[in-house]
Motif scaffolding. Structure first.
Motif, PDB file in Angstrom:
ATOM      1  N   ALA A  91       9.789  85.339   6.186  1.00 19.14           N
ATOM      2  CA  ALA A  91       9.283  85.380   7.562  1.00 19.14           C
ATOM      3  C   ALA A  91      10.049  86.411   8.365  1.00 19.14           C
ATOM      4  O   ALA A  91      11.232  86.692   8.108  1.00 19.14           O
ATOM      5  N   ASP A  92       9.359  87.000   9.326  1.00 17.91           N
ATOM      6  CA  ASP A  92       9.979  87.871  10.318  1.00 17.91           C
ATOM      7  C   ASP A  92      10.129  87.044  11.601  1.00 17.91           C
ATOM      8  O   ASP A  92       9.139  86.712  12.264  1.00 17.91           O
ATOM      9  N   LEU A  93      11.364  86.700  11.925  1.00 12.86           N
ATOM     10  CA  LEU A  93      11.633  85.858  13.090  1.00 12.86           C
ATOM     11  C   LEU A  93      11.931  86.679  14.344  1.00 12.86           C
ATOM     12  O   LEU A  93      12.240  86.109  15.397  1.00 12.86           O
ATOM     13  N   THR A  94      11.826  87.998  14.238  1.00 13.63           N
ATOM     14  CA  THR A  94      12.164  88.870  15.359  1.00 13.63           C
ATOM     15  C   THR A  94      11.397  88.545  16.643  1.00 13.63           C
ATOM     16  O   THR A  94      11.974  88.599  17.736  1.00 13.63           O
ATOM     17  N   PRO A  95      10.102  88.205  16.548  1.00 14.91           N
ATOM     18  CA  PRO A  95       9.376  87.908  17.799  1.00 14.91           C
ATOM     19  C   PRO A  95       9.910  86.687  18.555  1.00 14.91           C
ATOM     20  O   PRO A  95       9.620  86.532  19.748  1.00 14.91           O
ATOM     21  N   ALA A  96      10.669  85.812  17.898  1.00 15.60           N
ATOM     22  CA  ALA A  96      11.170  84.612  18.557  1.00 15.60           C
ATOM     23  C   ALA A  96      12.380  84.964  19.411  1.00 15.60           C
ATOM     24  O   ALA A  96      13.460  85.238  18.895  1.00 15.60           O
ATOM     25  N   ARG A  97      12.203  84.947  20.707  1.00 16.25           N
ATOM     26  CA  ARG A  97      13.297  85.316  21.607  1.00 16.25           C
ATOM     27  C   ARG A  97      13.751  84.141  22.479  1.00 16.25           C
ATOM     28  O   ARG A  97      14.642  84.316  23.309  1.00 16.25           O
ATOM     29  N   THR A  98      13.142  82.968  22.299  1.00 12.05           N
ATOM     30  CA  THR A  98      13.585  81.779  23.022  1.00 12.05           C
ATOM     31  C   THR A  98      13.898  80.684  22.002  1.00 12.05           C
ATOM     32  O   THR A  98      13.449  80.745  20.850  1.00 12.05           O
ATOM     33  N   THR A 100      12.830  77.626  21.930  1.00 14.78           N
ATOM     34  CA  THR A 100      11.601  76.915  21.556  1.00 14.78           C
ATOM     35  C   THR A 100      10.811  77.690  20.519  1.00 14.78           C
ATOM     36  O   THR A 100      10.325  77.127  19.529  1.00 14.78           O
ATOM     37  N   GLN A 101      10.682  78.989  20.724  1.00 15.59           N
ATOM     38  CA  GLN A 101       9.945  79.815  19.768  1.00 15.59           C
ATOM     39  C   GLN A 101      10.614  79.811  18.401  1.00 15.59           C
ATOM     40  O   GLN A 101       9.949  79.686  17.362  1.00 15.59           O
ATOM     41  N   ASP A 107      10.539  75.246  12.080  1.00 14.39           N
ATOM     42  CA  ASP A 107       9.875  73.988  11.696  1.00 14.39           C
ATOM     43  C   ASP A 107       8.694  74.260  10.775  1.00 14.39           C
ATOM     44  O   ASP A 107       8.478  73.535   9.790  1.00 14.39           O
ATOM     45  N   GLN A 108       7.932  75.297  11.090  1.00 14.98           N
ATOM     46  CA  GLN A 108       6.786  75.649  10.246  1.00 14.98           C
ATOM     47  C   GLN A 108       7.241  76.075   8.854  1.00 14.98           C
ATOM     48  O   GLN A 108       6.636  75.689   7.842  1.00 14.98           O
ATOM     49  N   LEU A 109       8.314  76.845   8.794  1.00 18.65           N
ATOM     50  CA  LEU A 109       8.836  77.282   7.499  1.00 18.65           C
ATOM     51  C   LEU A 109       9.362  76.111   6.679  1.00 18.65           C
ATOM     52  O   LEU A 109       9.100  76.008   5.477  1.00 18.65           O
ATOM     53  N   LEU A 110      10.094  75.227   7.328  1.00 21.40           N
ATOM     54  CA  LEU A 110      10.716  74.117   6.617  1.00 21.40           C
ATOM     55  C   LEU A 110       9.686  73.165   6.021  1.00 21.40           C
ATOM     56  O   LEU A 110       9.956  72.498   5.017  1.00 21.40           O
ATOM     57  N   LYS A 111       8.502  73.102   6.629  1.00 23.51           N
ATOM     58  CA  LYS A 111       7.438  72.264   6.083  1.00 23.51           C
ATOM     59  C   LYS A 111       6.876  72.841   4.786  1.00 23.51           C
ATOM     60  O   LYS A 111       6.333  72.117   3.956  1.00 23.51           O
ATOM     61  N   GLN A 112       7.018  74.159   4.614  1.00 25.40           N
ATOM     62  CA  GLN A 112       6.405  74.839   3.477  1.00 25.40           C
ATOM     63  C   GLN A 112       7.369  75.063   2.314  1.00 25.40           C
ATOM     64  O   GLN A 112       6.930  75.254   1.180  1.00 25.40           O
TER      65      GLN A 112
END
Length: 298
Positions: A91-98, A100-101, A107-112
């Motif tokens: 995954a590219d987590l760069t867009p997550a800047r908060t 919550t994001q 959480d989505q990754l950990l489910k998979q």
């Protein structure tokens, strides 16, 4: 490849790739001169710490000191944040800047992903022991149940199911003041959980029901005068206090069938409390709820 580059590759393999075999590694590409990096790094550290027991770790790569590694990942701008699992970028987590994001994406990754997290390992270890404690409560062996949950609380002091079992065992053992103190000492975020609400209901029910010295005599009195709902309600409480939940449920169900509105539906409210204390997923509760539904909707 130069010696410095080989050393950089070896460090990356040791610090990032190897941990990713069993964990989700969040890779933070940053540099000392990068202002946005300095703002993002504390957030990444905070969230990684919060998710550590779920198998998430943070690896920080200084792009100035590791230009060869940065080039291999084609880093064009920083901060850049990737997630790696089993040696592959997932995954590219760069867009997550908060926060919550970032939490949402993790959480989505950990489910998979099949992570071997400490939390999952502990949960697997606790599950049969919790079941043992619950079974002892069902069998009325409050002291042994209390011993089991006390040991579990040392293994997982903030586990809500363990805390709930501990409180309910205290209630079953007649130590209601200790149970109340245990609930009062819980952190607010734990005290609001459904597992703790179940324990709180058990405590409330224990304080409401009163032991009856002569249950047989009271039952005979109720049989002779079934319209005396106060006595019938007292009988149900006495039966529950004596640990006879089958008889208590039968008494309350009969009251509901006769007059479901008595005392603003007190019999139904009491029955629902018993259901919550026993556990809404328990087969006994399922059977009793079917009886209740037949009375209410049949």
């Amino acid at each position: 490849m130069s010696a410095a580059e080989r050393e950089a590759v070896e460090s990356f393999r040791r610090d990032v790739v190897e941990p990713s075999m069993t964990k989700l590694v969040v890779i933070d590409f940053w540099a000392e001169w990068c202002g946005p990096c300095k703002a993002l790094t504390p957030l990444l550290e905070k969230v990684a710490a919060a998710y550590a027991d779920k198998g998430v770790v943070l690896a920080k790569i200084d792009t100035d000191a590791n230009q060869f590694i940065a080039a291999q990942f084609q880093i064009k701008s920083i901060p850049t944040v990737y997630a790696m699992f089993q040696g592959q970028l997932v995954a590219d987590l760069t867009p997550a800047r908060t926060e919550t994001q970032l939490r949402t994406m993790l959480d989505q990754l950990l489910k998979q992903l099949p992570l071997e997290s400490e939390a999952a390992s502990l949960e697997a270890e606790l599950e049969p022991l919790i079941a043992m404690g619950e079974q002892l409560l069902v069998e009325g062996d409050a002291e042994r149940a209390l011993s089991v949950f006390a040991q579990l609380s040392e293994m997982a002091p903030e586990h809500p199911t363990v805390l709930s079992g501990m409180v309910r065992a205290l209630v079953a053992a007649g130590r209601t003041d200790e149970a109340e103190a245990a609930i009062a000492a819980l952190p607010e975020e734990i005290a609001k959980l459904p597992e703790i609400e179940r324990a709180r209901t058990a405590l409330a029910l224990a304080r409401e029901v009163q032991p009856v010295d002569d249950l047989a005599g009271l039952a005979a009195e109720v049989a002779a005068n079934p319209e005396n709902y106060e006595k019938r309600f007292e009988l149900a409480g006495g039966q529950m206090a004596a640990g006879d939940r089958d008889a208590a449920a039968d008494t309350l169900l009969a009251m509901i069938a006769a007059d479901r509105t008595w005392n603003e539906g007190a019999a139904r409210a009491q029955l629902l409390k018993i259901f919550e204390v026993v556990g809404l997923e328990d087969p006994w509760v399922s059977a009793q709820r079917r009886k209740l539904s037949a009375i209410l909707f049949g």
